[in-house]
Write a protein that holds these residues in place. Structure first.
Motif, PDB file in Angstrom:
ATOM      1  N   LEU A  53       0.055 -16.766  -4.906  1.00 44.85           N
ATOM      2  CA  LEU A  53      -0.235 -16.395  -6.280  1.00 44.85           C
ATOM      3  C   LEU A  53      -0.556 -17.525  -7.054  1.00 44.85           C
ATOM      4  O   LEU A  53      -0.119 -18.646  -6.853  1.00 44.85           O
ATOM      5  CB  LEU A  53       1.291 -15.821  -6.859  1.00 44.85           C
ATOM      6  CG  LEU A  53       1.526 -14.225  -6.406  1.00 44.85           C
ATOM      7  CD1 LEU A  53       3.007 -14.091  -6.572  1.00 44.85           C
ATOM      8  CD2 LEU A  53       0.552 -13.300  -6.959  1.00 44.85           C
ATOM      9  N   ALA A 100       7.462  -8.634  -4.455  1.00 47.76           N
ATOM     10  CA  ALA A 100       7.763  -8.520  -2.718  1.00 47.76           C
ATOM     11  C   ALA A 100       8.118  -9.731  -2.296  1.00 47.76           C
ATOM     12  O   ALA A 100       9.052  -9.816  -1.278  1.00 47.76           O
ATOM     13  CB  ALA A 100       6.289  -8.263  -2.066  1.00 47.76           C
ATOM     14  N   CYS A 135       3.303 -10.901   5.236  1.00 50.57           N
ATOM     15  CA  CYS A 135       2.531 -11.571   4.056  1.00 50.57           C
ATOM     16  C   CYS A 135       1.891 -10.306   3.103  1.00 50.57           C
ATOM     17  O   CYS A 135       1.824  -9.256   3.610  1.00 50.57           O
ATOM     18  CB  CYS A 135       1.278 -12.251   4.386  1.00 50.57           C
ATOM     19  SG  CYS A 135       1.858 -13.793   5.080  1.00 50.57           S
ATOM     20  N   VAL A 136       1.987 -10.465   1.890  1.00 53.88           N
ATOM     21  CA  VAL A 136       1.574  -9.418   0.902  1.00 53.88           C
ATOM     22  C   VAL A 136       0.179  -9.869   0.247  1.00 53.88           C
ATOM     23  O   VAL A 136      -0.178 -10.905   0.030  1.00 53.88           O
ATOM     24  CB  VAL A 136       2.569  -9.188  -0.240  1.00 53.88           C
ATOM     25  CG1 VAL A 136       2.640 -10.500  -0.974  1.00 53.88           C
ATOM     26  CG2 VAL A 136       1.961  -8.092  -1.288  1.00 53.88           C
ATOM     27  N   TYR A 179      -3.547  -9.296  -1.969  1.00 49.66           N
ATOM     28  CA  TYR A 179      -3.956  -8.986  -3.154  1.00 49.66           C
ATOM     29  C   TYR A 179      -5.574  -8.015  -2.970  1.00 49.66           C
ATOM     30  O   TYR A 179      -6.558  -8.642  -2.279  1.00 49.66           O
ATOM     31  CB  TYR A 179      -4.161 -10.092  -3.993  1.00 49.66           C
ATOM     32  CG  TYR A 179      -5.040  -9.644  -5.709  1.00 49.66           C
ATOM     33  CD1 TYR A 179      -4.157  -8.954  -6.165  1.00 49.66           C
ATOM     34  CD2 TYR A 179      -5.943 -10.415  -5.956  1.00 49.66           C
ATOM     35  CE1 TYR A 179      -4.620  -8.621  -7.591  1.00 49.66           C
ATOM     36  CE2 TYR A 179      -6.540 -10.360  -7.187  1.00 49.66           C
ATOM     37  CZ  TYR A 179      -5.760  -9.156  -8.048  1.00 49.66           C
ATOM     38  OH  TYR A 179      -6.340  -9.035  -9.221  1.00 49.66           O
ATOM     39  N   GLY A 219      -0.571  -8.553  -9.422  1.00 52.99           N
ATOM     40  CA  GLY A 219       0.028  -9.521  -8.922  1.00 52.99           C
ATOM     41  C   GLY A 219       1.492  -9.601  -9.060  1.00 52.99           C
ATOM     42  O   GLY A 219       2.287 -10.178  -8.272  1.00 52.99           O
ATOM     43  N   THR A 233      -0.053  -4.294   0.514  1.00 49.40           N
ATOM     44  CA  THR A 233      -1.148  -4.701  -0.213  1.00 49.40           C
ATOM     45  C   THR A 233      -1.264  -3.963  -1.457  1.00 49.40           C
ATOM     46  O   THR A 233      -0.827  -2.665  -1.741  1.00 49.40           O
ATOM     47  CB  THR A 233      -2.729  -4.088   0.447  1.00 49.40           C
ATOM     48  OG1 THR A 233      -2.510  -4.482   1.891  1.00 49.40           O
ATOM     49  CG2 THR A 233      -3.706  -4.567  -0.198  1.00 49.40           C
ATOM     50  N   SER A 234      -1.628  -4.429  -2.440  1.00 46.61           N
ATOM     51  CA  SER A 234      -1.616  -4.284  -3.905  1.00 46.61           C
ATOM     52  C   SER A 234      -2.783  -4.824  -4.829  1.00 46.61           C
ATOM     53  O   SER A 234      -3.187  -5.969  -4.533  1.00 46.61           O
ATOM     54  CB  SER A 234      -0.107  -4.740  -4.591  1.00 46.61           C
ATOM     55  OG  SER A 234      -0.121  -4.315  -5.899  1.00 46.61           O
ATOM     56  N   ALA A 272       4.028 -14.316  -0.264  1.00 44.43           N
ATOM     57  CA  ALA A 272       2.957 -14.325  -1.293  1.00 44.43           C
ATOM     58  C   ALA A 272       2.014 -15.459  -1.409  1.00 44.43           C
ATOM     59  O   ALA A 272       2.654 -16.567  -1.416  1.00 44.43           O
ATOM     60  CB  ALA A 272       3.396 -13.584  -2.274  1.00 44.43           C
ATOM     61  N   GLN A 278       2.922  -8.133  -6.146  1.00 42.88           N
ATOM     62  CA  GLN A 278       3.143  -9.185  -4.972  1.00 42.88           C
ATOM     63  C   GLN A 278       4.348 -10.037  -5.240  1.00 42.88           C
ATOM     64  O   GLN A 278       4.829 -10.467  -4.327  1.00 42.88           O
ATOM     65  CB  GLN A 278       1.999 -10.091  -5.058  1.00 42.88           C
ATOM     66  CG  GLN A 278       0.377  -9.194  -4.655  1.00 42.88           C
ATOM     67  CD  GLN A 278      -0.647 -10.087  -4.553  1.00 42.88           C
ATOM     68  OE1 GLN A 278      -0.870 -11.125  -3.927  1.00 42.88           O
ATOM     69  NE2 GLN A 278      -1.403 -10.299  -5.808  1.00 42.88           N
TER      70      GLN A 278
END
Length: 301
Positions: free
Chosen positions: A239, A229, A189-190, A192, A223, A219-220, A237, A226
């Motif tokens: 979102l 990704a 998973c990515v 936020y 958005g 990790t970012s 993700a 993400q």
């Protein structure tokens, strides 16, 4: 009595230090300090207790702050009465908003508001980082959150923001489709980074609410990163709606767990507590609430 000195003192109390107060008022720290000192000298009482961490109001200062805010509100109200009407706003509206949301959703309503009030300047600070609205000298801020912890600010809910869990067809083909939120523990998973508990994804509401701990490689604080990704098949993700309209429509990502929705978030307008809300702030908030109440402007996929 010097209104600038009163305004500087009140800003210092709200911000907790003279540096932030000076920045908010676009003056130097030394000017802010002199104004507060002159106010104390004129009244013959100490209003601020100064220390290495900043300033706090004395008992007399706290009392004067409450009266001072009313004075400033009355002056603002009087100025609005003689200078402004709802059709002829002037001055500057300073606000902050999440950059990603602004880039994708705020352009049309902001430009419509600007056209409706050509005498009002709009000064925007667009960032996905958390901003100190009072210390930064902003009239208001727009913020997306499931709940708010800023007890010193007044909040008005503008609209709902739904979140979805998404993955690309390529990712699901390569790694399998999770059937329940709990299955996410076995997936990449990515995250936020601008939210607390980024690795705790909350699902459901009320008695059905639950948190699922997830892990992942990326990790970012963006958005859009993400979304990239997810679209590129790197990770799953979660979102907000406004990121996903094109990607869902074009089949680049697929929504998961629609029968178990993510816990909701909301778009809030936040502003410092005042007895009288400035007309420019009230009209801006009303405009945004009306805009996003129109079905075609909803932030939903």
């Amino acid at each position: 009595m010097d209104l600038q000195a009163i305004r500087t003192f009140c800003r210092a109390v709200e911000a907790g230090n003279l540096t932030a107060a000076a920045k908010a008022l676009h003056i130097t720290k030394s000017v802010a300090s002199r104004r507060c000192q002159s106010l104390e000298d004129g009244l013959g009482v100490k209003l601020l207790a100064r220390n290495t961490k900043g300033v706090t109001p004395t008992d007399e200062g706290a009392l004067f702050y409450e009266r001072g805010i009313r004075i400033l509100d009355d002056v603002e109200d009087a100025a609005q009465a003689v200078k402004h009407t709802s059709d002829n706003l002037v001055g500057t509206l300073r606000f902050t908003a999440p950059r990603s949301f602004a880039d994708l959703k705020l352009g049309p309503p902001l430009m419509a508001f600007a056209q409706q009030h050509p005498g009002l300047k709009l000064e925007m600070n667009l960032t996905d980082e958390r901003v100190d609205i009072i210390g930064g000298g902003f009239d208001l801020g727009l913020r997306i959150a499931p709940e708010l912890s800023d007890t010193s600010l007044i909040a008005r809910k503008i609209c709902d923001i739904r979140h979805h869990v998404v993955a690309s067809p390529a990712y699901l083909e390569a790694h399998g489709t999770p059937k329940t939120p709990e299955d996410l523990k076995d997936h990449n998973c990515v995250f936020y980074s601008n939210v607390e508990a980024a690795k705790q994804w909350r699902f459901g509401t009320g008695n059905n609410a639950r948190a699922v701990r997830v892990t992942g490689q990326v990790t970012s604080n963006s958005g859009l990163m993400q979304l990239a990704a997810a679209v590129e098949g790197v990770a799953i993700a979660t979102l907000p709606d406004f990121f996903l309209e094109d990607a869902v429509r074009d089949g680049k990502v697929i929504k998961l767990f629609e029968d178990v929705p993510r816990a909701p978030s909301y778009l809030y307008a936040l502003y410092p507590e005042r007895r009288l809300l400035p007309l420019k702030v009230r009209l801006f908030i009303d405009f945004m609430a009306d805009w996003f109440a129109v079905p075609e402007n909803h932030c939903e996929v």
